[in-house]
Motif scaffolding. Structure first.
Motif, PDB file in Angstrom:
ATOM      1  N   SER A 195      -0.753   0.273  -4.209  1.00 17.68           N
ATOM      2  CA  SER A 195      -0.443   0.548  -5.605  1.00 17.68           C
ATOM      3  C   SER A 195       1.028   0.242  -5.858  1.00 17.68           C
ATOM      4  CB  SER A 195      -0.746   2.018  -5.887  1.00 17.68           C
ATOM      5  OG  SER A 195      -0.648   2.269  -7.244  1.00 17.68           O
ATOM      6  N   ILE A 196       1.314  -0.680  -6.774  1.00 18.99           N
ATOM      7  CA  ILE A 196       2.721  -1.036  -7.083  1.00 18.99           C
ATOM      8  C   ILE A 196       2.958  -0.809  -8.572  1.00 18.99           C
ATOM      9  CG2 ILE A 196       4.336  -2.968  -7.216  1.00 18.99           C
ATOM     10  CD1 ILE A 196       3.187  -4.031  -4.680  1.00 18.99           C
ATOM     11  N   GLN A 197       4.110  -0.230  -8.860  1.00 20.24           N
ATOM     12  CA  GLN A 197       4.405   0.096 -10.252  1.00 20.24           C
ATOM     13  C   GLN A 197       5.256  -0.994 -10.878  1.00 20.24           C
ATOM     14  OE1 GLN A 197       6.845   3.532 -11.052  1.00 20.24           O
ATOM     15  NE2 GLN A 197       5.258   4.455 -12.302  1.00 20.24           N
ATOM     16  N   ARG A 198       4.745  -1.507 -12.013  1.00 20.75           N
ATOM     17  CA  ARG A 198       5.525  -2.521 -12.726  1.00 20.75           C
ATOM     18  C   ARG A 198       5.468  -2.202 -14.210  1.00 20.75           C
ATOM     19  NH1 ARG A 198       7.628  -4.107  -8.928  1.00 20.75           N
ATOM     20  NH2 ARG A 198       7.487  -6.035  -7.750  1.00 20.75           N
ATOM     21  N   ALA A 251      -1.228 -10.689  -7.175  1.00 15.85           N
ATOM     22  CA  ALA A 251      -0.648 -10.855  -5.847  1.00 15.85           C
ATOM     23  C   ALA A 251       0.835 -11.200  -5.904  1.00 15.85           C
ATOM     24  CB  ALA A 251      -1.407 -11.943  -5.086  1.00 15.85           C
ATOM     25  N   HIS A 252       1.277 -11.863  -6.974  1.00 15.00           N
ATOM     26  CA  HIS A 252       2.685 -12.229  -7.061  1.00 15.00           C
ATOM     27  C   HIS A 252       3.572 -11.032  -7.335  1.00 15.00           C
ATOM     28  CE1 HIS A 252       1.235 -12.308 -11.207  1.00 15.00           C
ATOM     29  NE2 HIS A 252       2.479 -11.983 -11.543  1.00 15.00           N
ATOM     30  N   TYR A 253       2.960  -9.842  -7.642  1.00 16.43           N
ATOM     31  CA  TYR A 253       3.769  -8.641  -7.832  1.00 16.43           C
ATOM     32  C   TYR A 253       4.355  -8.140  -6.543  1.00 16.43           C
ATOM     33  CZ  TYR A 253       2.335  -7.808 -12.682  1.00 16.43           C
ATOM     34  OH  TYR A 253       2.148  -7.893 -14.033  1.00 16.43           O
ATOM     35  N   ARG A 254       3.818  -8.647  -5.425  1.00 16.39           N
ATOM     36  CA  ARG A 254       4.355  -8.219  -4.127  1.00 16.39           C
ATOM     37  C   ARG A 254       5.752  -8.751  -3.956  1.00 16.39           C
ATOM     38  NH1 ARG A 254       3.333  -8.404   1.134  1.00 16.39           N
ATOM     39  NH2 ARG A 254       2.990 -10.643   1.127  1.00 16.39           N
ATOM     40  N   TRP A 255       6.612  -7.967  -3.323  1.00 15.95           N
ATOM     41  CA  TRP A 255       8.015  -8.329  -3.218  1.00 15.95           C
ATOM     42  C   TRP A 255       8.216  -9.523  -2.280  1.00 15.95           C
ATOM     43  CZ3 TRP A 255       5.258  -4.193  -1.969  1.00 15.95           C
ATOM     44  CH2 TRP A 255       5.044  -3.906  -0.603  1.00 15.95           C
TER      45      TRP A 255
END
Lengths: 283, 228
Positions: free
Chosen positions: B147-150, B224-228
């Motif tokens: 889970s990533i917050q954007r 997937a591009h939200y990954r650092w």
């Protein structure tokens, strides 16, 4: 070791040892040809019993319907062909409408015990009585195998509903078995029994001789008998057991087929057949 | 000499406190249990191994945990699984469940083997350990979701998983599935053996859960591009 046992009559044989497994294993193999062999496990009947009911036959005694029905089922499967030939010698009345006439095959008694679980212990008693009577008359050879005979004279953890302890002799199964084990002068059978500490209650762990485990009553009851000591596997016996397991594909672990694995099995089980079986079960 | 070693053997606190951490000073070495390590003679050691032995003469060694054995039958994967199944520290019960499971699997497979015609006998796998390893391998997910917050919202982003994380997830799913989705009267070992045997052929609820995770990851591949 037990090759000549079935030919003995008028003899009560004891196997004195820590392992009942060995006895039952060889027993089953050697005596398959003889009619009517049956095996009782006295320890299982006299501890951890969930339902203890007052007996329908004799109000002062206690019944165990669960154990009796399990035993009847196994007995029926193993000895079916003999039971069809044997006939009852007496009329047995189960309730107002149900009865088993004289001259009917014993299988009917067993079926009655299996269908009406309340009467299971009584049907066990009847079966034992009939077998003993017919064996004495000479029609069949009878071999009785009892595992943990010392349970019949030991203490029990069974309790009545008000949590007061039950004496061993008030359980109907003990009375039935004691009558069976009493050898008369003209008996056409043999009794092979084991005394074990492993299942028995309130006995010290180091006790293994029959005198210690049976107590005075048991010892006097079963006198005279032939004590045979059963020790752990010798090297040849261990080898044959190990090869048997390998042959039947029971030992599956790759490392167990190596020399190191075999040495480890000997070490872990200390050549005790029961422990070896338990270890090899998950290997 | 003793003063400098004593500096390392005193109670030691690391710079950052971890949640689950070994209280040993890093100076301590791991214990070794394999017989081969001690039975190789001096002549057959490489230079690296000789240096390692030299190190052991000066460094202290950690206490061996009680589940570490030199037995040929010890399997680290099985031990890990037993530890995960354990509740309230009842290792005896967890281990007995595992052994009963293995016996159950073996019994079923050997029965099948003996009943099968000779042409099919080679295809039937009877070794419970290989079955366990293979079934666990089949249950491991390839990709996971984090889970990533954007911009105030939480997105489920597909991420790669480390090997230990995959193994953990497979074991966890297997255990929770067998604890929850079974009839009240079936034993744990019975249910576990059924699940393992069906996982071996890629059937069953655990495999379904793995496939669901894969489908979710596939559905969310836009993020997937939200990954650092």
């Amino acid at each position: 070791m037990l090759l000549g046992i079935a030919n003995f009559s008028d003899l009560c044989i004891f196997i004195c040892g820590m392992i009942s497994y060995v006895l039952l294993g060889t027993q089953g193999h050697k005596l398959l040809l003889r009619p009517t062999l049956f095996v009782l496990s006295a320890h299982l009947w006299l501890k951890n019993c969930r339902e203890l009911m007052p007996s329908s036959y004799n109000a002062s005694r206690f019944d165990q319907p669960v154990e009796a029905s399990v035993w009847l089922k196994n007995f029926r499967i193993t000895n079916e062909r003999f039971l069809k030939q044997m006939k009852t010698q007496q009329k047995y009345i189960w309730s107002k409408r149900e009865f088993t006439d004289e001259g009917h095959p014993l299988i009917e008694v067993i079926d009655q015990g299996l269908t009406r679980v309340k009467n299971a212990s009584d049907s066990v008693g009847i079966v034992l009585k009939e077998l003993k009577a017919q064996c004495q008359s000479g029609t069949f050879k009878l071999v009785v195998g009892v595992d943990g005979v010392n349970a019949l004279w030991g203490q029990t953890t069974l309790r009545k509903e008000d949590k007061s302890p039950v004496c061993v002799f008030y359980v109907s199964c003990t009375i039935q078995k004691l009558r069976l084990l009493k050898t008369g002068p003209s008996n056409n059978g043999a009794v092979v029994a084991t005394v074990t500490q492993t299942g028995s209650l309130f006995t010290p762990k180091a006790a293994y001789l029959p005198h210690e485990l049976l107590g005075k009553d048991g010892f006097d009851f079963l006198d005279p008998f032939l004590p045979i000591q059963v020790t752990g596997y010798s090297e040849r016996e261990f080898e044959s057991c190990y090869q048997y397991y390998k042959d039947r594909h029971w030992i599956q672990h790759e490392k167990a087929h190596t020399e190191d694995g075999k040495k480890e099995l000997i070490f872990l089980s200390n050549r005790n057949p029961a422990v070896l079986e338990r270890i090899c079960s998950f290997l | 000499m003793s003063a400098s070693i004593g500096r390392f053997l005193r109670p030691w606190c690391p710079g950052i406190l971890q949640a689950r951490w070994s209280k040993y000073n890093p100076y301590y070495l791991e214990p070794v249990v394999s017989k081969e390590y001690f039975n190789t003679p001096e002549t057959e050691l490489t230079d690296e191994q000789k240096a390692e032995r030299q190190l052991k003469t000066t460094h202290p060694i950690k206490a061996a945990p009680s589940n570490l054995t030199s037995s040929v039958f010890s399997d680290p994967l099985v031990s890990k699984f037993i530890n995960m199944m354990m509740k309230d520290g009842n290792k005896v019960l967890a281990r007995s469940i595992m052994t009963q499971t293995l016996e159950n699997i073996k019994r079923k497979q050997v029965e099948k083997y003996h009943k099968a015609p000779p042409s099919e006998k080679d295809g039937i796998e009877c070794n419970p350990y290989t079955i366990f390893h293979q079934a666990l391998e089949n249950c491991k997910p390839v990709i996971g979701l984090t889970s990533i917050q954007r911009g105030g919202k939480n997105y489920q982003v597909p991420t790669p998983l480390t090997d230990s994380r995959r193994r953990f997830l497979a074991m966890k799913w297997l255990i929770t599935e067998c604890r929850e989705n079974k009839h009240r009267r079936t034993h744990m070992y019975e249910k576990l053996s059924q699940e393992l045997l069906s996982a071996l052929v890629n059937e069953g609820n655990v495999i379904k859960r793995k496939h669901d995770l894969h489908k979710m990851a596939e559905a969310n591949r836009a993020f997937a591009h939200y990954r650092w």
